[in-house]
Motif scaffolding. Structure first.
Motif, short mmCIF file in Angstrom:
data_model
loop_
_atom_site.label_atom_id
_atom_site.label_comp_id
_atom_site.label_asym_id
_atom_site.label_seq_id
_atom_site.Cartn_x
_atom_site.Cartn_y
_atom_site.Cartn_z
N CYS A 55 0.83 -1.21 0.00
CA CYS A 55 0.00 0.00 0.00
C CYS A 55 0.86 1.26 0.00
O CYS A 55 1.96 1.28 0.56
CB CYS A 55 -0.91 0.03 1.23
N ASP A 56 0.32 2.29 -0.59
CA ASP A 56 0.88 3.64 -0.50
C ASP A 56 0.20 4.30 0.70
O ASP A 56 -1.00 4.58 0.67
CB ASP A 56 0.57 4.39 -1.80
N VAL A 57 0.96 4.52 1.77
CA VAL A 57 0.39 4.99 3.03
C VAL A 57 0.54 6.51 3.13
O VAL A 57 1.65 7.04 3.04
CB VAL A 57 1.06 4.33 4.25
N CYS A 58 -0.59 7.20 3.34
CA CYS A 58 -0.59 8.65 3.49
C CYS A 58 -1.03 8.99 4.91
O CYS A 58 -2.22 8.94 5.23
CB CYS A 58 -1.55 9.28 2.48
N PRO A 59 -0.09 9.34 5.79
CA PRO A 59 -0.44 9.60 7.18
C PRO A 59 -1.24 10.89 7.36
O PRO A 59 -0.98 11.89 6.70
CB PRO A 59 0.92 9.73 7.88
N VAL A 60 -2.20 10.83 8.27
CA VAL A 60 -2.90 12.01 8.76
C VAL A 60 -2.69 12.00 10.27
O VAL A 60 -3.39 11.31 11.01
CB VAL A 60 -4.41 11.97 8.43
N PRO A 61 -1.68 12.74 10.77
CA PRO A 61 -1.30 12.62 12.19
C PRO A 61 -2.28 13.33 13.11
O PRO A 61 -2.47 14.54 13.04
CB PRO A 61 0.08 13.28 12.23
N THR A 62 -2.92 12.58 13.98
CA THR A 62 -3.93 13.13 14.88
C THR A 62 -3.35 13.68 16.17
O THR A 62 -4.02 14.43 16.89
CB THR A 62 -4.97 12.06 15.22
N ALA A 63 -2.13 13.27 16.48
CA ALA A 63 -1.44 13.77 17.68
C ALA A 63 0.03 13.40 17.54
O ALA A 63 0.39 12.50 16.76
CB ALA A 63 -2.02 13.14 18.95
N LEU A 64 0.87 14.10 18.29
CA LEU A 64 2.30 13.79 18.34
C LEU A 64 2.65 13.43 19.77
O LEU A 64 2.41 14.21 20.70
CB LEU A 64 3.13 14.98 17.86
N PHE A 65 3.23 12.26 19.95
CA PHE A 65 3.66 11.78 21.27
C PHE A 65 5.16 11.53 21.25
O PHE A 65 5.70 11.05 20.24
CB PHE A 65 2.98 10.46 21.62
N SER A 66 5.81 11.80 22.35
CA SER A 66 7.21 11.38 22.48
C SER A 66 7.30 9.87 22.67
O SER A 66 8.22 9.21 22.18
CB SER A 66 7.86 12.08 23.68
N ALA A 67 6.33 9.31 23.38
CA ALA A 67 6.21 7.87 23.61
C ALA A 67 4.75 7.59 23.93
O ALA A 67 4.00 8.51 24.27
CB ALA A 67 7.12 7.41 24.77
N HIS A 68 4.34 6.34 23.82
CA HIS A 68 2.92 6.07 24.05
C HIS A 68 2.58 6.17 25.54
O HIS A 68 3.45 6.29 26.41
CB HIS A 68 2.50 4.74 23.44
N THR A 69 1.29 6.13 25.83
CA THR A 69 0.80 6.53 27.15
C THR A 69 1.02 5.50 28.25
O THR A 69 0.68 5.76 29.40
CB THR A 69 -0.69 6.88 27.08
N LYS A 70 1.59 4.35 27.92
CA LYS A 70 1.93 3.38 28.97
C LYS A 70 3.26 3.70 29.63
O LYS A 70 3.61 3.13 30.66
CB LYS A 70 1.96 1.96 28.40
N TYR A 71 4.03 4.61 29.04
CA TYR A 71 5.27 5.04 29.67
C TYR A 71 4.97 6.06 30.76
O TYR A 71 3.97 6.80 30.69
CB TYR A 71 6.23 5.63 28.64
N ALA A 72 5.84 6.12 31.76
CA ALA A 72 5.61 7.03 32.88
C ALA A 72 5.69 8.49 32.46
O ALA A 72 5.01 9.35 33.02
CB ALA A 72 6.63 6.74 33.99
N VAL A 73 6.52 8.77 31.46
CA VAL A 73 6.71 10.14 30.99
C VAL A 73 6.46 10.19 29.49
O VAL A 73 7.04 9.40 28.73
CB VAL A 73 8.13 10.65 31.29
#
Length: 289
Positions: A43-61
């Motif tokens: 597939c040709d993937v075209c991202p639509v970024p809904t948010a920017l995270f440094s790391a996912h929400t299971k990390y403490a920070v």
């Protein structure tokens, strides 16, 4: 199961899929899973970024940036360039207003497949950045979804039921599948039933055959947990669908994730790194050879 064709793939054509999901810098999930997995499936993937995270929400920070304000202009630019889409795959959202962004894509690309992973939570809890308002808005995406892929937590939220836990009986499975189909989904993949017998079970049901025609898919459960498997599963399922497979895509995705988890186990500090699927991408590429 294989008699339901969701996308008629021309072997010489590369379908284009908008991946409406967050971008997570560390943790192997969301767009960092969707882009390579869908690409491996041709597939040709075209991202639509809904948010920017440094790391996912299971990390403490982690840091979180909601991108809602830029998305209308983002899609305006696509429209001016006459971007064409064959599928819209949506996942994690940053705000309730982003549901309207996805619905705009549905209006502007009425022939594109609607592949909805209603990312909201797991193990009976909403993700930290989610609100009841966002969960309520997410329910609108079920109506008309070609494939709706909730886990048990998300299925409970969508159908306004109490979370039943992972070990549910057949009657509860039927109730949830029926309620999800009643929301307007054409096909539903209900993920993550665990009876404690060494298997993880997913159920597939179609509006065309109803709950009585549901399919049970059992996969061996590995004795450890790794974050990001839900996004890998949904992305692999979408990739298999766009490769021309029908509802058998759910089985392909389940085995892909199990194999990726086995690969992850061999990596240092594997509990923290997220699911390592890179060595198994060939399974998806083989679907379009």
């Amino acid at each position: 199961m294989s008699d339901v064709t969701l996308y008629d793939r021309d072997p010489k054509y590369i379908p284009r899929v908008a991946a409406v999901h967050d971008m997570c810098g560390y943790g192997k999930c969301s767009l960092t899973a969707a882009i390579p997995i869908l690409s491996a499936a041709g597939c040709d993937v075209c991202p639509v970024p809904t948010a920017l995270f440094s790391a996912h929400t299971k990390y403490a920070v982690f840091t979180f940036h909601d991108t809602t304000d830029i998305l209308s202009g983002y899609l305006d630019a696509w429209q001016k360039e006459d971007v064409e889409l064959d599928g819209v795959y949506s996942g994690f959202l940053g705000s309730p207003d982003q549901v309207a962004i996805i619905q705009r894509l549905y209006r502007e690309y009425p022939n594109a497949l609607r592949l909805v992973d209603p990312v909201m939570g797991d193990a009976g809890e909403m993700y930290p950045t989610y609100t009841p308002e966002l969960c309520e808005a997410m329910g609108a995406l079920a109506d008309g979804a070609d494939v709706l892929m909730p886990n048990l937590t998300e299925a409970s939220i969508l159908t306004k039921r109490d979370y039943p836990g992972q070990d549910i009986d057949e009657a509860t499975v039927d109730e949830l599948l029926g309620a999800l189909l009643e929301l307007g989904a054409k096909n539903v993949v209900l993920k993550g039933i665990d009876h404690g017998d060494g298997k993880i079970i997913n159920y597939v049901a179609s509006a065309s055959t109803g709950v009585t025609g549901k399919i049970e898919l059992a996969h061996d459960k590995l004795p450890y947990m790794i974050h990001g498997t839900g996004d890998a599963f949904a992305s692999a399922l979408c990739g298999a669908v766009m490769a021309g497979r029908g509802l058998e895509s759910a089985e392909i995705a389940g085995e892909f994730v199990r194999h990726a988890m086995e690969s992850t186990r061999n990596q240092p500090h594997f509990e923290d790194r997220g699911v390592s699927f890179e060595l198994n991408l060939g399974e998806l590429t083989n679907l379009v050879k």
